[in-house]
Motif scaffolding. Structure first.
Motif, PDB file in Angstrom:
ATOM      1  N   ASP A 107      33.995  40.582  37.118  1.00  0.00           N
ATOM      2  CA  ASP A 107      34.660  41.299  38.022  1.00  0.00           C
ATOM      3  C   ASP A 107      34.987  40.436  39.052  1.00  0.00           C
ATOM      4  N   PHE A 108      35.613  39.400  39.014  1.00  0.00           N
ATOM      5  CA  PHE A 108      35.947  38.976  40.163  1.00  0.00           C
ATOM      6  C   PHE A 108      37.059  39.279  41.790  1.00  0.00           C
ATOM      7  N   GLY A 109      37.642  40.338  41.190  1.00  0.00           N
ATOM      8  CA  GLY A 109      38.731  40.840  42.191  1.00  0.00           C
ATOM      9  C   GLY A 109      40.204  39.701  42.228  1.00  0.00           C
ATOM     10  N   SER A 110      40.936  39.819  43.158  1.00  0.00           N
ATOM     11  CA  SER A 110      41.886  38.920  43.288  1.00  0.00           C
ATOM     12  C   SER A 110      40.958  37.209  42.903  1.00  0.00           C
ATOM     13  N   LEU A 111      40.007  37.095  43.533  1.00  0.00           N
ATOM     14  CA  LEU A 111      40.155  35.641  42.834  1.00  0.00           C
ATOM     15  C   LEU A 111      39.943  35.575  41.573  1.00  0.00           C
ATOM     16  N   THR A 112      40.625  35.964  40.392  1.00  0.00           N
ATOM     17  CA  THR A 112      41.034  35.450  38.667  1.00  0.00           C
ATOM     18  C   THR A 112      42.248  36.580  38.592  1.00  0.00           C
ATOM     19  N   ALA A 113      42.616  37.228  39.357  1.00  0.00           N
ATOM     20  CA  ALA A 113      43.879  37.695  38.980  1.00  0.00           C
ATOM     21  C   ALA A 113      45.397  36.399  39.128  1.00  0.00           C
ATOM     22  N   HIS A 114      45.008  35.363  39.983  1.00  0.00           N
ATOM     23  CA  HIS A 114      46.300  34.880  39.940  1.00  0.00           C
ATOM     24  C   HIS A 114      45.953  33.200  39.454  1.00  0.00           C
ATOM     25  N   MET A 115      47.461  32.643  39.332  1.00  0.00           N
ATOM     26  CA  MET A 115      47.743  30.939  38.855  1.00  0.00           C
ATOM     27  C   MET A 115      46.374  31.277  37.137  1.00  0.00           C
ATOM     28  N   ALA A 158      31.150  33.537  44.763  1.00  0.00           N
ATOM     29  CA  ALA A 158      31.266  34.651  44.223  1.00  0.00           C
ATOM     30  C   ALA A 158      30.014  34.646  42.714  1.00  0.00           C
ATOM     31  N   LEU A 159      29.985  34.523  41.404  1.00  0.00           N
ATOM     32  CA  LEU A 159      29.111  34.458  40.451  1.00  0.00           C
ATOM     33  C   LEU A 159      27.837  33.790  41.421  1.00  0.00           C
ATOM     34  N   ASN A 160      26.982  32.999  42.350  1.00  0.00           N
ATOM     35  CA  ASN A 160      26.310  32.767  42.726  1.00  0.00           C
ATOM     36  C   ASN A 160      25.523  33.673  43.572  1.00  0.00           C
ATOM     37  N   GLN A 161      26.523  34.301  44.416  1.00  0.00           N
ATOM     38  CA  GLN A 161      26.570  35.283  45.365  1.00  0.00           C
ATOM     39  C   GLN A 161      25.544  36.688  44.491  1.00  0.00           C
ATOM     40  N   LYS A 162      26.434  37.329  44.022  1.00  0.00           N
ATOM     41  CA  LYS A 162      25.928  37.995  42.065  1.00  0.00           C
ATOM     42  C   LYS A 162      24.543  37.680  41.973  1.00  0.00           C
ATOM     43  N   LEU A 163      24.154  36.556  41.668  1.00  0.00           N
ATOM     44  CA  LEU A 163      22.582  36.030  41.005  1.00  0.00           C
ATOM     45  C   LEU A 163      21.919  36.167  42.050  1.00  0.00           C
ATOM     46  N   ASP A 164      22.133  35.746  42.917  1.00  0.00           N
ATOM     47  CA  ASP A 164      21.462  35.548  44.230  1.00  0.00           C
ATOM     48  C   ASP A 164      20.079  35.156  44.076  1.00  0.00           C
ATOM     49  N   LEU A 165      20.420  34.196  43.565  1.00  0.00           N
ATOM     50  CA  LEU A 165      18.784  32.622  42.858  1.00  0.00           C
ATOM     51  C   LEU A 165      19.052  31.854  44.075  1.00  0.00           C
ATOM     52  N   GLY A 166      19.302  32.076  45.189  1.00  0.00           N
ATOM     53  CA  GLY A 166      18.890  30.878  46.177  1.00  0.00           C
ATOM     54  C   GLY A 166      19.181  29.622  46.030  1.00  0.00           C
TER      55      GLY A 166
END
Ligand code: AMP
Length: 281
Positions: A107-115, A158-166
């Motif tokens: 779920d990436f919210g608005s980031l994947t809702a358009h285009m 956004a994915l990278n933030q969720k993964l939090d692997l630095g």
């Protein structure tokens, strides 16, 4: 060139686990756009891993997947100048999808809702699944992505933030052919004529930035469509202006905000995307 086919082999080949590592994920059929990422990764890291994997779950149509250009020998040639620092990772499906070729749901919210998200349902779930597997398996210091796929870049951030692997996500500017056409592996599917006609996409985007400074979003869209669709077999899939942070298309511009223009165009059967920063003085 050192070529490996599994993440395990890759780990074994990485002599010093502490050396900085740059990862450049690609789907092959490499061009100067990809090489700009590889070159930056080589400048900023001791070692570079380039992955070549055509990810089935990010394609919406099996025909599109089947037609996707492939030329591993040419790819290896193009990567030769970076050979000393580089490991080429060409995984099999089972290395990246040990439990079968299926994407996870994100779920990436608005980031994947358009285009691209709206035009290609499920596309970003496929992209995020494979990029997550690459980041988790390889654990690079930095991973490099092109602004050509700007929406993808924001999804990966956004994915990278969720993964939090630095891991540092590094964005690299869009590279163009001499006539302004955004470099893309899919350009190999265009006829010579379409390749030169497709210059209209960037030319028109540039025109909107330079000469249409007081136009509304609607007027810009109409103009873009009229110029592009004047060419035989060219069709605009979408023309959107959105803020780079939330990627929600707007119908009115707020002079205090930054925007990018995002377009997708069919040139015959080949789908091309482009994006530029909207400049308003
Ligand atoms: P692809 O092989 O199309 O999945 O692309 C692999 C990476 O190269 C992605 O991060 C793309 O955004 C990037 N890339 C592709 N084309 C270009 C280009 N013309 N300029 C800059 N980066 C690009």
């Amino acid at each position: 060139m050192l070529i490996v086919h599994t993440a395990e082999e890759l780990q074994n080949r990485m002599k010093s686990k502490s050396a900085s590592l740059g990862l450049v994920p690609t789907m092959g059929a490499l061009h100067q756009g990809h090489l700009s990422l590889v070159s930056r990764a080589a400048n900023e890291n001791k070692k570079v891993v380039v992955s070549i994997y055509v990810n089935p779950t990010q394609f919406n149509h099996s025909k599109d997947l089947d037609n996707y250009p492939k030329d591993i020998d040419k790819d290896i040639d193009l990567l030769k100048p970076f050979e000393k620092q580089l490991i080429l990772y060409v995984p099999s499906h089972s290395d990246l999808y040990p439990e079968g070729i299926k994407s996870k749901k994100f779920d990436f919210g608005s980031l994947t809702a358009h285009m691209e998200g709206a035009s290609r349902p499920g596309h970003f779930n496929g992209v995020a699944t494979i990029v997550e597997a690459l980041l988790v398996n390889i654990r690079p210091t930095r991973a490099y992505f092109g602004e050509k796929d700007f929406q993808q870049l924001q999804v990966i951030r956004a994915l990278n933030q969720k993964l939090d692997l630095g891991i540092d996500i590094v964005n690299c500017p869009l590279q163009r052919a001499e006539n302004g056409l955004a470099l893309s592996s899919r350009n190999a599917l265009l006829t010579k004529e379409q390749k030169s006609e497709a210059a209209v996409i960037y030319q028109t985007l540039e025109y909107l930035n330079k000469s249409a400074t007081d136009w509304s979003v609607g007027e810009m869209e109409l103009y873009f469509k009229s110029k592009v669709e004047a060419i035989k077999d060219f069709k605009v899939d979408y023309f959107s202006i959105a803020s780079p942070s939330d990627l929600i298309p707007v119908s009115h511009l707020d002079s205090r905000k930054n925007y990018r223009i995002f377009v997708a165009v069919y040139a015959g059967k080949t789908r091309l995307i482009d994006t530029i920063e909207l400049v308003r003085k």
